[in-house]
Design a protein around this motif. Sequence first.
Motif, short mmCIF file in Angstrom:
data_model
loop_
_atom_site.label_atom_id
_atom_site.label_comp_id
_atom_site.label_asym_id
_atom_site.label_seq_id
_atom_site.Cartn_x
_atom_site.Cartn_y
_atom_site.Cartn_z
N THR A 133 5.29 12.12 -5.47
CA THR A 133 4.96 12.12 -6.89
C THR A 133 4.30 13.45 -7.28
O THR A 133 4.57 14.01 -8.34
N GLU A 163 11.64 13.22 -13.54
CA GLU A 163 11.18 12.04 -12.83
C GLU A 163 11.81 10.80 -13.46
O GLU A 163 12.12 10.79 -14.65
N LYS A 184 1.43 4.90 -13.73
CA LYS A 184 1.21 5.06 -12.29
C LYS A 184 -0.12 4.47 -11.87
O LYS A 184 -1.07 4.49 -12.64
N GLY A 221 -0.88 7.05 -7.35
CA GLY A 221 0.33 7.79 -7.70
C GLY A 221 1.62 7.00 -7.59
O GLY A 221 2.70 7.55 -7.73
N LYS A 222 1.53 5.69 -7.35
CA LYS A 222 2.77 4.91 -7.26
C LYS A 222 3.18 4.45 -8.65
O LYS A 222 2.36 3.98 -9.43
N ILE A 223 4.47 4.57 -8.92
CA ILE A 223 4.97 4.10 -10.21
C ILE A 223 4.91 2.58 -10.24
O ILE A 223 5.34 1.92 -9.30
#
Length: 657
Positions: free
Chosen positions: A367, A552, A615, A619-621
């Motif tokens: 990310t 992205e 997020k 940092g994870k979607i």
Amino acid sequence: MSEQIDNLLHEVRRFPPSAEFVANAVAQPEIYAEAKADRLAFWATQARELLHWHKPFTRTLDWSEAPVAKWFDDGELNVAYNCLDRHVLAGNGDRVALYWEGEPGDTATFTYAELTAEVKRAANVLIKHGIESGDRVAIYMPMIPEAVIAMLAIARVGAVHSVVFGGFSADSLRSRIDDAQAKIVVTADGGWRKGKVFPLKPTVDAALAADPTGTGAPSTVEHVLVVKRGDNDVTWKAGRDLWWHEELASVDAEHVALGFPAEHPLFILYTSGTTGRPKGILHTSGGYLTQSAFTHKNVFDLHPESDVYWCTADVGWITGHTYVVYAPLANGATQLLFEGTPDSPHPGRWWELIEKYKVTILYTAPTAIRSFMKLGRQIPEKFDLSSIRVLGSVGEPINPEAWIWYHDVIGGGKAPILDTWWQTETGAIMVAALPGISTLKPGSAQVPIPGIDLEIIDEHGVIQPHNSGGLLVIAEPWPSMLRGIWGDPERFKETYWEKFGAKYFAGDGARYDHDGDVWLLGRVDDVMNVSGHRLSTAEIESSLVSNQMVAESAVVGAADETTGQSVVAFVILKSSHIGDMSEADAVALLRKHVSDQIGAIARPSRIYIVAELPKTRSGKIMRRLLQDVAEGREIGDTQTLTDTTVLQTISAQVRGD
Ligand code: 6R9
């Protein structure tokens, strides 16, 4: 269909190690055969070679109480001693352990001797305030050296830390304190973030003042130890609150580290709770430290006498526990610790730090790489990154486009990239190539590390052949595996062991390619089923990002009356391409792009061009929330998001407001 999916997995670019790299590589090719010949003997050798044992072990693995493993369990060690004292005793006391850089640009350096001295004092402070072996201590701190010192001091006295990421709310902190029944909280007045001080102590005060059960029962916390960092005003509860610097000055400088059994608990770390209540993942000492040190040394080709290593993770996450604190220090490495964010005060801050400290090994997340890609290569190109020789990636699949950019722009076209698959639960890296041995394949995590028994199986447990996919399981216990969920043995069994008996179910989908290399396809809950065809969100995202306009993307499966699920994509365009064409044309072009690359079945039914994606703080979607939006449902728990307005904007866009 499966042939079309293969197109993406059919990445043709190959990166063999250079002759120069091979000549100096830590890991030699025989390591695979050695581990295969006798897995347990292999791990026993690693444990003996990489660690100091107060009492040597004679038993390697006891699996008689499966799924709770015991590794090296008649041995004794002290984890902090392994990370500190023994390096000093070996004559490396003057080696730098930590270069620390604060966000405002202030700095500090700790040699191994200095770090050992600090940890001894901090251990004495804990003892002074009644902490005994097995007690739990919570940590709620910014990325400052005292966070590392506190973790090691807790480990040194045989207590158990529970680090709660400094961005979590008072409620989240309190529920974690209560679950673990922590006796002390170590915090700071505040930390620096994006040019401002963010207060931490007031959040601890609010967490401890809350009455979550409605019974008026106080929390289990007896003391709050406060590091002075932000210099922000704090309210003080006499008797409970203690300044870290005053306490450290008040105790003896000497502390002798005792050995604890190898299975003594080391820490609890709560997973982000993307579904339901957070789980307190429990890790213990000897096995955890063995696999952490082994992977750090071999995957990153660590030469501790010359490398400067930098893992950008916060200590609040498992990557920070294993690859900022325990593994690098156990290996006697020199590392950089950074308090700030990548873009403050300017978007070249990371590259400036690499130039300044001559960082040789960088370990970060896709990310971050994709956001740098979005800003353009002209920013890193202003800095001298020639010291970089090894790059690592963790947290989600790294799509081939981001891989190539990372390799070319940050790695100067020469540094190997190690894509490392693992989880909070696995404790340390499980799947990664070894530089100096493997020919790298962008987008694939490739092979289990030596000593790990990984399988890809179908719903019925049948091992899949090359060129097909299924569920990732670990077939044999491994040293750094979780030993349970704190206080909930049933949930531990149900979550990981119910589906395939003695095999650990990781929750990830994966696929073998034609060569038998492993490609991670995202969480199985992110796998969509469109007209009976299995599609991976990761695969469609990778296809979208391979289009030159796209910076992205996030893909979810939305319920659909006719096809079961339909593919919905949220896409951020690169700033250089915004305005190239109308939104409708861009959407049409991208739908065709995916259809051309993967097949018509994968063509998104809807694509939304958005400015940002929701997020988590790591940092994870958050695809689950995007799925709520795509399905027009009420949006679920947004507690872990960095910024909830992002989701409101996207909702309005989807509703057509
Ligand atoms: C270390 C960490 C674990 C989940 C895991 C998987 C995803 C992590 C990955 C990856 C593809 C990689 N994941 N590394 N997916 N390739 N190299 O991130 O732990 O926060 O517990 O997340 O992250 O889905 O199951 P954690």
